[in-house]
Design an enzyme around this catalytic site. Structure first.
Site, PDB file in Angstrom:
ATOM      1  CD  GLU A 111      13.646   4.892   7.647  1.00  0.00           C
ATOM      2  OE1 GLU A 111      13.158   6.045   7.687  1.00  0.00           O
ATOM      3  OE2 GLU A 111      14.275   4.445   6.690  1.00  0.00           O
ATOM      4  CB  CYS A 121      12.636   9.841   7.792  1.00  0.00           C
ATOM      5  SG  CYS A 121      13.423   8.660   6.677  1.00  0.00           S
ATOM      6  CE  LYS A 159      -1.948   2.619   3.028  1.00  0.00           C
ATOM      7  NZ  LYS A 159      -1.931   3.898   2.246  1.00  0.00           N
ATOM      8  CD  GLU A 211       9.814  13.445  11.575  1.00  0.00           C
ATOM      9  OE1 GLU A 211      10.631  12.987  10.773  1.00  0.00           O
ATOM     10  OE2 GLU A 211       8.812  12.809  11.961  1.00  0.00           O
TER      11      GLU A 211
END
Length: 521
Positions: A258, A292, A185, A390
């Site tokens: 991750e 990331c 997906k 973040e």
């Protein structure tokens, strides 16, 4: 250079229609996607429902049984062919990546490089990594033990929107080489690059059913996607990773995650200032900071702070933003309105609470609907959201530090631990500092690429930045079950009938000492 018109670029409605047919979806639901850089319509893609996901798993499971019986060297052939095709057709996939994400071409090129080089690494090494291995048995000579690697079955893989080609295909290739099938997906907005890769691999001889692509929102298809998987591979937010782990845990299904990062860069006092400025620009603003492993915290030694920071801010202010398909554009668009809004809110809050704006700081709708200036902030403090959370956008905060111990403590003062960067002319010192940073990858005199592109070494996060690794042997073997097969010869594991158990036990105990002295064990 302006963005090419539909008539000028390689990607076309005909290609979009062909790729859309690769989605496993049997209903009438669809989603129209637009190019983030311009807002122009790009494609209409089918949307999968829960029944489509179940059907995808059924087809994948049936195909996987035959695929697992194919010798590894034969499994590798389509992927080896793909490397050449990627090189020859790179403009086609680069156009698609740019159109669906809005990123600059130089950043789309990194995705092309990653898929080509990572696929080549695993296609060359899969046979060696998966071969049966002799292991030391219970008794020297008398016990013969082998470790076998068996595929998990069908992998449920969820890939994100920010690096759709790289973080989709580069994880799928080792899973397939290990003998698995995959139900994948991708994010709907950025699914075209994965569909392009699937279409290409099928044309190169890969069985079509071993890679199924489904599209839809997690609320609609997330449960069947996770409930049917024999293993889950997820790249995305830490919040999303926790949800995957909670779903997988009751079924005792393995997973790799991750997740997010708040990645630090440390500029030591002996760093080459000009080189570090260039490296920091790329480390902070690649793909508009939607990476990331990009740098969001920049710690500069007090001896060079007043030299480095003004040069860095000046260079950031001169970056070329644009929608062009040429390599001269240094930063492209963001991909989602919601992400631009989140970044703008963090920057505005920080400035309102006393942060100093050194460069950038505002949206640029004059360039495109989702552009935000590359932004540098000083005087960021703990009560500001962008200090610890973040940001995932083109924003970096700079801080002054006094000595090495303080820099290491500041770099490690985070719930995350994905990537870090050290800059110094003394590489040995840089490596010593790197070894003390709590991050899965640390780069010396590079922002992120040196470690990420070292495909023979594992890549992943510590702390809340993830579980498991991609790349290296682990990046393929995580998609397998280890099986031990041992056969016993000459000597049985119980005493012969004529020897009482006590004497047998004493004899075994003394044998331990003998084997230790002779280095047999």
């Amino acid at each position: 250079m302006a963005i090419p018109t539909a008539d000028e670029r390689i990607f076309s409605p005909t290609i979009a229609e062909r790729l859309a047919a690769r989605v496993t979806a049997d209903g009438d639901a669809s989603a129209a996607i637009s190019a983030p850089a311009t807002g122009e319509p790009l494609a209409t893609l089918p949307i999968s429902g829960p029944d489509d996901v179940h059907a995808a798993y059924a087809r994948a499971r049936e195909a996987q049984r035959a695929w697992a019986e194919v010798p590894v060297s034969e499994r590798a052939r389509p992927f080896l062919r793909m490397v050449d095709e990627l090189v020859d057709r790179r403009d086609e996939i680069l156009d698609i990546i740019q159109l669906e994400t809005g990123k600059a071409r130089r950043h789309a090129y990194e995705e092309f490089l990653d898929v080509a080089l990572c696929s080549l690494y695993y296609a060359r090494r899969a046979r060696r990594l998966l071969r049966p291995r002799r292991r030391q048995g219970a008794f020297p000579l008398a016990t013969r033990t082998r470790e076998l690697r068996r595929p998990k079955g069908v992998i449920g893989l969820i890939s994100p929107w920010n690096y759709p080609f790289s973080l989709g295909v580069s994880d799928i290739v080792p899973a397939l080489l290990a003998g698995n099938a995959v139900v994948h997906k991708p994010d709907t907005q950025t699914a075209l690059s994965s569909l392009w890769a699937l279409d290409l691999l099928v044309s190169l001889g890969m069985p079509a059913d071993i890679w199924q692509i489904v599209l839809g929102e997690p609320a609609e298809i997330g449960d069947p996607l996770l409930d049917n998987a024999d293993y889950v591979a997820f790249t995305g937010s830490t919040r999303g990773g926790r949800a995957v782990a909670e779903k997988a845990a009751p079924r005792l299904v393995g997973y790799s995650l991750e997740l997010g990062g708040k990645n630090p860069m440390i500029v030591l006092p002996d760093a080459d200032i000009d080189r570090t400025v260039r490296g920091a620009v790329r480390a902070c603003f690649t793909n508009s900071g939607q990476l990331c492993i990009s740098i969001e915290r920049l710690y500069v030694h007090e001896d060079v702070y007043d030299t480095f920071v003004p040069k860095f801010a000046e260079r950031v202010g001169k970056m070329k933003l644009g929608t062009g398909f040429g390599y001269d554009v240094e930063m492209g668009s963001m991909t989602y309105q919601r992400q631009l809004d989140a970044v703008a809110a963090q920057v505005d809050q920080a400035v309102e609470r006393g942060a100093t704006l050194l460069a950038g700081g505002k949206p640029r709708p004059d360039i495109g609907p989702l552009f935000f200036e590359p932004t540098v902030l000083a005087d960021v403090t703990g009560e500001m959201d962008l200090c610890a959370g973040e940001t995932f956008g083109p924003v970096v905060s700079v801080y002054r530090y006094r000595d090495e111990e303080e820099a290491i403590a500041l770099a490690n003062d985070t719930a995350y631990g994905l990537n870090a960067s050290i800059w110094t002319k003394d590489v040995a010192r840089g490596r010593r500092v790197a070894a003390r940073i709590q991050a899965g990858t640390v780069n010396v005199n590079e922002g992120y690429g040196a470690a990420f592109a070292s495909y023979d070494a594992p890549m992943g996060g510590m702390k809340q930045s993830g579980v498991g690794r991609r790349h290296g042997a682990e990046g393929l073997l995580k998609y397998t079950e280890a099986q031990t097969v041992s056969s016993q010869h000459l000597v049985e594991l119980e005493p012969p009938a004529r020897i009482e158990y006590g004497k047998y036990a004493n004899g075994l105990a003394m044998a331990i000492k003998l084997m230790k002295r002779l280095h047999i064990k």
